[in-house]
Design a protein around this motif. Structure first.
Motif, short mmCIF file in Angstrom:
data_model
loop_
_atom_site.label_atom_id
_atom_site.label_comp_id
_atom_site.label_asym_id
_atom_site.label_seq_id
_atom_site.Cartn_x
_atom_site.Cartn_y
_atom_site.Cartn_z
N LYS A 194 -8.63 9.40 -0.49
CA LYS A 194 -7.60 9.16 -1.50
C LYS A 194 -8.01 9.72 -2.86
O LYS A 194 -7.19 10.32 -3.57
CB LYS A 194 -7.33 7.65 -1.62
CG LYS A 194 -6.21 7.31 -2.56
CD LYS A 194 -5.95 5.82 -2.61
CE LYS A 194 -4.84 5.52 -3.59
NZ LYS A 194 -4.63 4.08 -3.75
N GLU A 199 -7.58 13.49 -2.85
CA GLU A 199 -6.17 13.87 -2.93
C GLU A 199 -5.65 13.72 -4.36
O GLU A 199 -4.93 14.58 -4.87
CB GLU A 199 -5.33 13.02 -1.97
CG GLU A 199 -5.55 13.36 -0.52
CD GLU A 199 -4.85 12.40 0.43
OE1 GLU A 199 -4.23 11.42 -0.03
OE2 GLU A 199 -4.91 12.65 1.65
N GLU A 200 -6.01 12.61 -5.01
CA GLU A 200 -5.58 12.40 -6.40
C GLU A 200 -6.19 13.44 -7.33
O GLU A 200 -5.52 13.93 -8.24
CB GLU A 200 -5.97 11.00 -6.86
CG GLU A 200 -5.16 9.90 -6.22
CD GLU A 200 -5.58 8.51 -6.67
OE1 GLU A 200 -6.32 8.41 -7.67
OE2 GLU A 200 -5.17 7.55 -6.03
N LYS A 229 -4.23 16.66 -7.02
CA LYS A 229 -2.94 16.58 -7.72
C LYS A 229 -3.13 16.66 -9.24
O LYS A 229 -2.34 17.31 -9.93
CB LYS A 229 -2.22 15.28 -7.35
CG LYS A 229 -1.70 15.26 -5.93
CD LYS A 229 -1.05 13.94 -5.60
CE LYS A 229 -0.64 13.91 -4.14
NZ LYS A 229 -0.10 12.59 -3.76
N SER A 247 -8.94 15.11 -13.46
CA SER A 247 -9.30 15.63 -12.15
C SER A 247 -10.82 15.61 -11.95
O SER A 247 -11.31 15.21 -10.89
CB SER A 247 -8.77 17.05 -11.98
OG SER A 247 -9.23 17.62 -10.78
N LYS A 294 -12.00 12.13 -11.23
CA LYS A 294 -11.71 11.72 -9.85
C LYS A 294 -12.69 12.36 -8.87
O LYS A 294 -13.11 11.73 -7.90
CB LYS A 294 -10.27 12.09 -9.46
CG LYS A 294 -9.24 11.11 -9.94
CD LYS A 294 -9.40 9.79 -9.23
CE LYS A 294 -8.38 8.81 -9.72
NZ LYS A 294 -8.52 7.50 -9.10
#
Length: 53
Positions: free
Chosen positions: A20, A23-24, A27, A36, A39
């Motif tokens: 997860k 993926e975040e 994005k 980014s 994350k």
């Protein structure tokens, strides 16, 4: 159906969190590079936890 109430192992939980986070991060890479990178760092920390198990 039979695995509906099966409890996930800690490794499976961490793998889901890692996926997860990646993926975040992907994005966010299109709109906010700094978020980014944060994350990706979070995903890296989760990966290190998985390796410790």
């Amino acid at each position: 159906m039979f695995g509906l109430f099966k409890k996930k192992s800690p490794k499976e939980i961490l793998e889901a969190k890692h996926k997860k986070a990646l993926e975040e991060a992907f994005k966010l890479s299109k709109s906010n590079r700094r978020a980014s990178d944060e994350k990706y760092a979070e995903a890296d920390r989760i990966l290190k936890e998985i390796e410790q198990l």
